[in-house]
Motif scaffolding. Structure first.
Motif, PDB file in Angstrom:
ATOM      1  N   ARG A 274       0.825  -1.198   0.000  1.00 35.71           N
ATOM      2  CA  ARG A 274       0.000   0.000   0.000  1.00 35.71           C
ATOM      3  C   ARG A 274       0.865   1.256   0.000  1.00 35.71           C
ATOM      4  NH1 ARG A 274      -5.177  -1.422   3.915  1.00 35.71           N
ATOM      5  NH2 ARG A 274      -5.921  -3.179   2.640  1.00 35.71           N
ATOM      6  N   PRO A 275       0.350   2.361  -0.536  1.00 39.35           N
ATOM      7  CA  PRO A 275       1.131   3.597  -0.613  1.00 39.35           C
ATOM      8  C   PRO A 275       1.650   4.087   0.729  1.00 39.35           C
ATOM      9  CG  PRO A 275      -0.764   3.749  -2.065  1.00 39.35           C
ATOM     10  CD  PRO A 275      -0.925   2.469  -1.284  1.00 39.35           C
ATOM     11  N   ALA A 276       1.001   3.712   1.835  1.00 41.50           N
ATOM     12  CA  ALA A 276       1.476   4.138   3.153  1.00 41.50           C
ATOM     13  C   ALA A 276       2.903   3.683   3.415  1.00 41.50           C
ATOM     14  CB  ALA A 276       0.548   3.601   4.246  1.00 41.50           C
ATOM     15  N   LEU A 277       3.341   2.612   2.759  1.00 40.10           N
ATOM     16  CA  LEU A 277       4.725   2.157   2.930  1.00 40.10           C
ATOM     17  C   LEU A 277       5.719   3.229   2.492  1.00 40.10           C
ATOM     18  CD1 LEU A 277       4.565  -1.536   1.657  1.00 40.10           C
ATOM     19  CD2 LEU A 277       5.058  -0.791   3.999  1.00 40.10           C
ATOM     20  N   LEU A 278       5.341   4.034   1.507  1.00 41.23           N
ATOM     21  CA  LEU A 278       6.246   5.058   0.989  1.00 41.23           C
ATOM     22  C   LEU A 278       6.478   6.179   1.993  1.00 41.23           C
ATOM     23  CD1 LEU A 278       4.843   5.327  -2.645  1.00 41.23           C
ATOM     24  CD2 LEU A 278       6.742   3.908  -1.827  1.00 41.23           C
ATOM     25  N   ASP A 279       5.611   6.274   2.994  1.00 44.00           N
ATOM     26  CA  ASP A 279       5.754   7.303   4.024  1.00 44.00           C
ATOM     27  C   ASP A 279       6.533   6.821   5.242  1.00 44.00           C
ATOM     28  OD1 ASP A 279       4.200   9.086   2.503  1.00 44.00           O
ATOM     29  OD2 ASP A 279       2.347   8.244   3.314  1.00 44.00           O
ATOM     30  N   ASP A 280       6.921   5.555   5.249  1.00 43.57           N
ATOM     31  CA  ASP A 280       7.660   4.990   6.375  1.00 43.57           C
ATOM     32  C   ASP A 280       9.148   5.300   6.191  1.00 43.57           C
ATOM     33  OD1 ASP A 280       8.966   3.386   8.272  1.00 43.57           O
ATOM     34  OD2 ASP A 280       7.461   1.804   8.129  1.00 43.57           O
ATOM     35  N   PRO A 281       9.757   6.093   7.069  1.00 44.68           N
ATOM     36  CA  PRO A 281      11.162   6.477   6.862  1.00 44.68           C
ATOM     37  C   PRO A 281      12.136   5.312   6.976  1.00 44.68           C
ATOM     38  CG  PRO A 281      10.387   7.203   9.017  1.00 44.68           C
ATOM     39  CD  PRO A 281       9.183   6.705   8.277  1.00 44.68           C
ATOM     40  N   ALA A 282      11.704   4.203   7.551  1.00 41.79           N
ATOM     41  CA  ALA A 282      12.590   3.048   7.695  1.00 41.79           C
ATOM     42  C   ALA A 282      12.550   2.117   6.495  1.00 41.79           C
ATOM     43  CB  ALA A 282      12.220   2.259   8.962  1.00 41.79           C
ATOM     44  N   VAL A 283      11.638   2.368   5.569  1.00 45.10           N
ATOM     45  CA  VAL A 283      11.384   1.438   4.471  1.00 45.10           C
ATOM     46  C   VAL A 283      11.732   2.078   3.131  1.00 45.10           C
ATOM     47  CG1 VAL A 283       9.587   0.163   3.226  1.00 45.10           C
ATOM     48  CG2 VAL A 283       9.581   0.213   5.730  1.00 45.10           C
ATOM     49  N   THR A 284      12.426   1.325   2.283  1.00 45.80           N
ATOM     50  CA  THR A 284      12.700   1.744   0.908  1.00 45.80           C
ATOM     51  C   THR A 284      12.343   0.597  -0.024  1.00 45.80           C
ATOM     52  OG1 THR A 284      14.562   3.113   1.635  1.00 45.80           O
ATOM     53  CG2 THR A 284      14.420   2.603  -0.713  1.00 45.80           C
ATOM     54  N   VAL A 285      11.446   0.861  -0.951  1.00 47.91           N
ATOM     55  CA  VAL A 285      11.109  -0.107  -1.983  1.00 47.91           C
ATOM     56  C   VAL A 285      12.018   0.167  -3.185  1.00 47.91           C
ATOM     57  CG1 VAL A 285       9.293  -1.027  -3.469  1.00 47.91           C
ATOM     58  CG2 VAL A 285       8.723  -0.177  -1.183  1.00 47.91           C
ATOM     59  N   LEU A 286      12.672  -0.870  -3.683  1.00 43.96           N
ATOM     60  CA  LEU A 286      13.649  -0.723  -4.761  1.00 43.96           C
ATOM     61  C   LEU A 286      13.201  -1.467  -6.011  1.00 43.96           C
ATOM     62  CD1 LEU A 286      16.947  -1.375  -2.782  1.00 43.96           C
ATOM     63  CD2 LEU A 286      16.140   0.842  -3.620  1.00 43.96           C
ATOM     64  N   ALA A 287      13.446  -0.860  -7.161  1.00 43.18           N
ATOM     65  CA  ALA A 287      13.132  -1.480  -8.442  1.00 43.18           C
ATOM     66  C   ALA A 287      14.370  -1.515  -9.320  1.00 43.18           C
ATOM     67  CB  ALA A 287      12.016  -0.713  -9.147  1.00 43.18           C
ATOM     68  N   VAL A 288      14.544  -2.638 -10.003  1.00 40.83           N
ATOM     69  CA  VAL A 288      15.566  -2.741 -11.044  1.00 40.83           C
ATOM     70  C   VAL A 288      14.866  -2.460 -12.369  1.00 40.83           C
ATOM     71  CG1 VAL A 288      17.240  -4.232 -12.187  1.00 40.83           C
ATOM     72  CG2 VAL A 288      16.854  -4.446  -9.719  1.00 40.83           C
ATOM     73  N   PRO A 289      15.125  -1.294 -12.980  1.00 45.92           N
ATOM     74  CA  PRO A 289      14.359  -0.911 -14.177  1.00 45.92           C
ATOM     75  C   PRO A 289      14.807  -1.682 -15.414  1.00 45.92           C
ATOM     76  CG  PRO A 289      16.001   0.749 -13.676  1.00 45.92           C
ATOM     77  CD  PRO A 289      16.067  -0.252 -12.567  1.00 45.92           C
ATOM     78  N   GLY A 290      13.822  -1.924 -16.284  1.00 44.54           N
ATOM     79  CA  GLY A 290      14.089  -2.563 -17.565  1.00 44.54           C
ATOM     80  C   GLY A 290      13.670  -1.673 -18.702  1.00 44.54           C
ATOM     81  N   PRO A 291      13.752  -2.160 -19.913  1.00 45.80           N
ATOM     82  CA  PRO A 291      13.397  -1.344 -21.082  1.00 45.80           C
ATOM     83  C   PRO A 291      11.914  -0.987 -21.091  1.00 45.80           C
ATOM     84  CG  PRO A 291      13.821  -3.628 -21.710  1.00 45.80           C
ATOM     85  CD  PRO A 291      14.234  -3.498 -20.290  1.00 45.80           C
ATOM     86  N   GLY A 292      11.624   0.206 -21.565  1.00 40.94           N
ATOM     87  CA  GLY A 292      10.247   0.627 -21.693  1.00 40.94           C
ATOM     88  C   GLY A 292       9.519   0.819 -20.386  1.00 40.94           C
ATOM     89  N   GLY A 293      10.257   1.104 -19.325  1.00 41.26           N
ATOM     90  CA  GLY A 293       9.624   1.326 -18.035  1.00 41.26           C
ATOM     91  C   GLY A 293       9.217   0.068 -17.309  1.00 41.26           C
ATOM     92  N   THR A 294       9.656  -1.089 -17.775  1.00 42.21           N
ATOM     93  CA  THR A 294       9.332  -2.334 -17.091  1.00 42.21           C
ATOM     94  C   THR A 294      10.152  -2.467 -15.805  1.00 42.21           C
ATOM     95  OG1 THR A 294      10.996  -3.536 -18.374  1.00 42.21           O
ATOM     96  CG2 THR A 294       8.723  -3.507 -19.225  1.00 42.21           C
ATOM     97  N   VAL A 295       9.725  -3.374 -14.949  1.00 36.95           N
ATOM     98  CA  VAL A 295      10.435  -3.664 -13.707  1.00 36.95           C
ATOM     99  C   VAL A 295      10.985  -5.082 -13.810  1.00 36.95           C
ATOM    100  CG1 VAL A 295      10.243  -3.905 -11.201  1.00 36.95           C
ATOM    101  CG2 VAL A 295       8.923  -2.133 -12.390  1.00 36.95           C
ATOM    102  N   LEU A 296      12.309  -5.210 -13.802  1.00 41.93           N
ATOM    103  CA  LEU A 296      12.949  -6.517 -13.945  1.00 41.93           C
ATOM    104  C   LEU A 296      13.092  -7.252 -12.626  1.00 41.93           C
ATOM    105  CD1 LEU A 296      15.768  -5.751 -16.525  1.00 41.93           C
ATOM    106  CD2 LEU A 296      13.442  -6.590 -16.932  1.00 41.93           C
ATOM    107  N   GLY A 297      13.012  -6.510 -11.544  1.00 44.08           N
ATOM    108  CA  GLY A 297      13.152  -7.124 -10.225  1.00 44.08           C
ATOM    109  C   GLY A 297      13.153  -6.045  -9.171  1.00 44.08           C
ATOM    110  N   GLY A 298      13.352  -6.461  -7.936  1.00 44.22           N
ATOM    111  CA  GLY A 298      13.377  -5.486  -6.861  1.00 44.22           C
ATOM    112  C   GLY A 298      13.338  -6.143  -5.508  1.00 44.22           C
TER     113      GLY A 298
END
Length: 231
Positions: free
Chosen positions: A138-162
């Motif tokens: 949920r978006p509330a995770l983005l407001d948690d200062p202890a938490v970082t969601v990470l994405a490995v970007p791919g071509p065309g805005g895809t997400v290859l992992g994270g």
């Protein structure tokens, strides 16, 4: 940190991450001297209780959770509990892992996810397109200062992992690491680790075929854990 200290930190860090996920879903939880518990049923895939010490008892983890319906789960962090008499069965075993502070990753870092729209795309990739599973994040995770969601970007805005990084107990925890679209997990680990604070050890747990890529990325085993599921 020596192995025993790192294991203790890994257990505490993971309980804090479980608490953070519960907060994102509007759930209050309790941290006691020997167990973390949620009096209401937790989000999908998250335990209702986590033992925090090796001397935790079945009563410590079972007394504070909701068992009015099947499916409650307990993370037995030291794989020492016998919860069968309480109506639980082992669901899976895993291995705590740790990596020392300052270890280089040798890769370009994964990118932080900062917006609800980007989080939705990340969760879609994490879940393999399952909308119910994707709703866990949920978006509330983005407001948690202890938490970082990470994405490995791919071509065309895809997400290859994270993965998700969570800082607590003097360490950085890695959870929910995934590789999408045929990406090799061995390529995701370095990108995730490159985004972690080099001043802190990195911890987590893995099981089955997911353990080998973590060990190849420089982690070492710290100890066993077991997850129990109630009928």
């Amino acid at each position: 940190m020596i192995n025993d200290e790192l294991l203790t930190a890994a257990v505490r860090n993971n309980a804090e991450w479980c608490a953070g996920m519960c907060r994102a879903h509007g759930l209050a939880t309790t941290t006691g001297p020997r167990a973390w518990t949620s009096p209401r049923r937790t989000p999908l895939y998250y335990p209702d209780a986590v033992s925090l010490t090796g001397d935790a008892t079945a009563a410590d983890v079972v007394a504070g959770i909701d068992r009015t319906a099947p499916g409650a789960s307990v993370k037995d962090s030291y794989a020492r509990l016998d919860l069968a008499p309480e109506g639980f069965r082992p669901l899976f075993d895993a291995t705590w892992i740790g990596r020392p502070a300052g270890a280089g990753a040798g890769a370009a870092p994964a990118a932080p996810v900062r917006t609800p729209e980007a989080l939705a795309a990340w969760a879609h990739a994490w879940s393999g397109g399952d909308a119910d599973e994707a709703g866990l994040f949920r978006p509330a995770l983005l407001d948690d200062p202890a938490v970082t969601v990470l994405a490995v970007p791919g071509p065309g805005g895809t997400v290859l992992g994270g993965a998700v990084l969570s800082v607590a107990a003097g360490v950085t925890g890695v959870s929910d690491l995934f590789a999408a679209d045929g990406t090799d997990p061995a390529a995701v680990w370095p990108a995730v680790l490159a985004a972690a604070d080099p001043a802190l050890p990195v911890v987590g747990y893995e099981s089955g075929d997911d353990l080998a890529p973590a060990l190849a990325a420089g982690f070492r085993p710290l100890g066993p854990l077991r997850v129990w599921l109630a009928a």
